[in-house]
Scaffold this motif. Structure first.
Motif: not given
Length: 96
Positions: A1-4, A43-45, A72-79
């Motif tokens: 899961m990605r951090k928002i 969905v982004l998570k 939005y933009k994405t990083e390695d472990h986050s959005v």
């Protein structure tokens, strides 16, 4: 899961949109907007980023409603949520 992560513009836009909907529409329309945002966040998570690219590197967009687009933009472990942009506004005024 990605951090928002919500940046200050995204948070401000989000609440301005809710205020506008409550003042000019009704609670059902407002709840539909909130539900659409929550659905996309889930969905982004999960790391599903296949939404439309923009002309800015690493920034994508997804249409939440006919009037509002989430950038939005994405990083390695986050959005990072950047803007909940009203599609009727001038895009040149969007500070991303």
């Amino acid at each position: 899961m990605r951090k928002i992560v919500w940046n200050k513009y995204a948070r401000l836009d989000y609440y301005k949109n809710i205020d506008y909907l409550l003042e000019n529409w009704d609670e059902t329309v407002t709840q539909n907007f909130v539900d659409a945002v929550n659905k996309i966040i889930e969905v982004l998570k999960k790391g599903q980023f296949d939404f439309q690219n923009t002309n800015i590197t690493n920034i994508r967009r997804v249409v939440l409603t006919r009037q509002i687009t989430l950038f939005y933009k994405t990083e390695d472990h986050s959005v990072e949520l950047l803007r909940f942009w009203n599609n009727y506004q001038n895009p040149e005024q969007m500070n991303i």
